[in-house]
Motif scaffolding. Sequence first.
Motif, PDB file in Angstrom:
ATOM      1  N   CYS A 165     -30.991  16.689 -17.438  1.00  0.00           N
ATOM      2  CA  CYS A 165     -30.345  17.846 -18.055  1.00  0.00           C
ATOM      3  C   CYS A 165     -28.822  17.866 -18.008  1.00  0.00           C
ATOM      4  CB  CYS A 165     -30.893  19.129 -17.434  1.00  0.00           C
ATOM      5  SG  CYS A 165     -32.646  19.355 -17.707  1.00  0.00           S
ATOM      6  N   PRO A 166     -28.150  16.798 -18.462  1.00  0.00           N
ATOM      7  CA  PRO A 166     -26.710  16.944 -18.658  1.00  0.00           C
ATOM      8  C   PRO A 166     -26.475  18.038 -19.686  1.00  0.00           C
ATOM      9  CG  PRO A 166     -27.521  14.980 -19.767  1.00  0.00           C
ATOM     10  CD  PRO A 166     -28.649  15.506 -18.931  1.00  0.00           C
ATOM     11  N   SER A 167     -25.468  18.856 -19.459  1.00  0.00           N
ATOM     12  CA  SER A 167     -25.251  20.014 -20.328  1.00  0.00           C
ATOM     13  C   SER A 167     -23.970  19.825 -21.127  1.00  0.00           C
ATOM     14  CB  SER A 167     -25.166  21.288 -19.486  1.00  0.00           C
ATOM     15  OG  SER A 167     -25.105  22.446 -20.303  1.00  0.00           O
ATOM     16  N   ALA A 168     -24.000  20.286 -22.369  1.00  0.00           N
ATOM     17  CA  ALA A 168     -22.893  20.051 -23.299  1.00  0.00           C
ATOM     18  C   ALA A 168     -22.348  21.347 -23.865  1.00  0.00           C
ATOM     19  CB  ALA A 168     -23.368  19.161 -24.446  1.00  0.00           C
ATOM     20  N   LEU A 169     -21.195  21.249 -24.479  1.00  0.00           N
ATOM     21  CA  LEU A 169     -20.665  22.325 -25.292  1.00  0.00           C
ATOM     22  C   LEU A 169     -21.316  22.185 -26.668  1.00  0.00           C
ATOM     23  CD1 LEU A 169     -16.919  23.324 -25.658  1.00  0.00           C
ATOM     24  CD2 LEU A 169     -18.451  23.273 -27.609  1.00  0.00           C
ATOM     25  N   ILE A 170     -22.026  23.224 -27.091  1.00  0.00           N
ATOM     26  CA  ILE A 170     -22.719  23.234 -28.385  1.00  0.00           C
ATOM     27  C   ILE A 170     -21.902  24.112 -29.327  1.00  0.00           C
ATOM     28  CG2 ILE A 170     -24.907  23.702 -29.553  1.00  0.00           C
ATOM     29  CD1 ILE A 170     -26.173  23.789 -26.660  1.00  0.00           C
ATOM     30  N   TYR A 171     -21.366  23.554 -30.387  1.00  0.00           N
ATOM     31  CA  TYR A 171     -20.450  24.326 -31.221  1.00  0.00           C
ATOM     32  C   TYR A 171     -20.846  24.322 -32.694  1.00  0.00           C
ATOM     33  CZ  TYR A 171     -18.381  19.847 -32.693  1.00  0.00           C
ATOM     34  OH  TYR A 171     -18.196  18.583 -33.212  1.00  0.00           O
ATOM     35  N   HIS A 317     -21.086  18.817 -16.445  1.00  0.00           N
ATOM     36  CA  HIS A 317     -22.006  19.611 -15.632  1.00  0.00           C
ATOM     37  C   HIS A 317     -23.434  19.368 -16.090  1.00  0.00           C
ATOM     38  CE1 HIS A 317     -21.616  22.090 -19.243  1.00  0.00           C
ATOM     39  NE2 HIS A 317     -22.619  22.848 -18.834  1.00  0.00           N
ATOM     40  N   PHE A 318     -24.379  19.848 -15.306  1.00  0.00           N
ATOM     41  CA  PHE A 318     -25.764  19.862 -15.756  1.00  0.00           C
ATOM     42  C   PHE A 318     -26.307  21.263 -15.539  1.00  0.00           C
ATOM     43  CE2 PHE A 318     -26.724  19.379 -11.275  1.00  0.00           C
ATOM     44  CZ  PHE A 318     -27.995  19.922 -11.116  1.00  0.00           C
ATOM     45  N   TRP A 319     -27.419  21.549 -16.198  1.00  0.00           N
ATOM     46  CA  TRP A 319     -27.992  22.882 -16.070  1.00  0.00           C
ATOM     47  C   TRP A 319     -29.506  22.768 -16.007  1.00  0.00           C
ATOM     48  CZ3 TRP A 319     -27.591  27.335 -20.247  1.00  0.00           C
ATOM     49  CH2 TRP A 319     -28.208  28.493 -19.735  1.00  0.00           C
ATOM     50  N   GLY A 320     -30.038  23.159 -14.882  1.00  0.00           N
ATOM     51  CA  GLY A 320     -31.474  23.317 -14.759  1.00  0.00           C
ATOM     52  C   GLY A 320     -32.261  22.018 -14.739  1.00  0.00           C
ATOM     53  N   GLY A 321     -33.439  22.092 -15.300  1.00  0.00           N
ATOM     54  CA  GLY A 321     -34.407  21.010 -15.240  1.00  0.00           C
ATOM     55  C   GLY A 321     -35.713  21.544 -14.711  1.00  0.00           C
ATOM     56  N   THR A 322     -36.786  20.874 -15.045  1.00  0.00           N
ATOM     57  CA  THR A 322     -38.116  21.290 -14.611  1.00  0.00           C
ATOM     58  C   THR A 322     -38.766  20.169 -13.825  1.00  0.00           C
ATOM     59  OG1 THR A 322     -38.403  22.730 -16.545  1.00  0.00           O
ATOM     60  CG2 THR A 322     -40.398  22.061 -15.369  1.00  0.00           C
ATOM     61  N   GLY A 395     -23.819   9.931 -15.787  1.00  0.00           N
ATOM     62  CA  GLY A 395     -23.118   9.419 -14.616  1.00  0.00           C
ATOM     63  C   GLY A 395     -22.291  10.470 -13.906  1.00  0.00           C
ATOM     64  N   ASN A 396     -22.064  11.610 -14.571  1.00  0.00           N
ATOM     65  CA  ASN A 396     -21.266  12.682 -13.978  1.00  0.00           C
ATOM     66  C   ASN A 396     -22.102  13.696 -13.202  1.00  0.00           C
ATOM     67  OD1 ASN A 396     -18.818  11.732 -15.158  1.00  0.00           O
ATOM     68  ND2 ASN A 396     -19.407  12.660 -17.104  1.00  0.00           N
ATOM     69  N   ILE A 397     -23.425  13.541 -13.243  1.00  0.00           N
ATOM     70  CA  ILE A 397     -24.289  14.509 -12.575  1.00  0.00           C
ATOM     71  C   ILE A 397     -24.365  14.214 -11.085  1.00  0.00           C
ATOM     72  CG2 ILE A 397     -26.624  15.440 -12.408  1.00  0.00           C
ATOM     73  CD1 ILE A 397     -27.008  14.885 -15.345  1.00  0.00           C
TER      74      ILE A 397
END
Length: 448
Positions: A165-171, A317-322, A395-397
């Motif tokens: 779950c790497p997290s991105a800016l969604i625009y 950053h990352f966000w969450g995950g299951t 690699g940033n997580i």
Amino acid sequence: MKKLTTLILALAMVFALSACGTSAAPAESAASAAGSEAASAEVVESGEGTVFNIYAWNEEFKGFFEKYYTIPEGVTVNWIITPSDNGAYQQKLDEALLNQENAAADDKVDLFLAEADYILKYVNADATQDITKIGVTDFSNAYPYTVQAASDPNGVVKGVSFQCCPSALIYRRSIAQDVLGVSEPDDVQAKLDSWDKFNAVAADAKAKGYYMTASFAETYRVFSNNCTSPWVDADNNLQFDPQIDAWIAQTEDFINNDYTLTAGVWDEEKNDQMFADGKTMCFFGPAWYFNFCMGNAQDPDKGCSGDWAICQGPAAHFWGGTWLLAPAGTDNPTLAADIMNTFINDEEVCSKLVSEDSQFSNNQAVNAKFAEDPNYGNEFLGGQNDVAVFSGMTGNIVWENHTIYDQLLNEGLQNNLQEYFKGTVDKETAMQNFYKYVNETYPTIVTP
């Protein structure tokens, strides 16, 4: 009385364990899809139970499970689904795990799901078991942090995640073009690759009639995931990392200047901004977010599918995950292990998660195949290869500074500060309300 009951259950679970999205009601389903006949035969021959109980907080994984996994003939799968709000899912799960030893075979928990914000509560307890002993031994293609998150302090692996779950800016491409004069991901990233740039562009967006974000909490996870200290220190004192303070300061500025809305991160007011007539440029989230939470943007009549793209944004950053965890005492260990192996090591299943469900799988080999495919693109993102983008972020997580308290402390801070941002209470009152919430939820934590 409700708070007292929750507290008693929470405390009971902490001692007992250390010693040994969407639907609001339990759901039951028998799953059928493509799978391994050999593995199914092995389960049948093992003489294990005929009822398999899975605990979850929404139906995301349930959908993938029913599409891509074949249950052995004669086995019924029960889904016990409870929303995660205010810790309700944990409370339901804790009750079941506390009763696991004495539960009838058909009532035992056989598999349960956990999120990053509270996975340590279960991983560091004897209520979960070493999955290498039940047949899950190959983690070579799983992203290291997903294995670390599911491992206890001694390195014993208790579960697997089916997603990274790497997290991105969604625009919005069209809004970016109007505000920034560019719309392609690399160009947008260059203009939004720091918080200073992001905050400055928020003023430009407002001047054009747009919001930079649609929720006061939109950027919370970007800041909190970069904290260098945990919520609670070694002496059980509540502490505020500088990243949390930075988020509060930014949000105050955004609210005061009308760069964002006071809506919560899951509120309808925010989600409405995802429609084609929305005026918000930026959202933040992983693959599961724009696939599972941005339905308005994908609405065939009012949405704007294709008018979106992703880039890293101001901070990695990352966000969450299951994570899928194996409880001690299950009477279906072979089946539990086969499900785990399927969702991290079966390349056909992992490939379908990407190609058919736009997930970012927890299989590095599969993701690499899509990342390098010049013909692969995500229609929602205007044909952008999101797997390639996310692959560059893994690699940033870093998995560190997590506690068993994270879910409720993160939610509690945001919920109490929302009243301040809405103007219904002053900041000091909001903070005192947060401390009161912490005292009631976790009496052992020392607050200011």
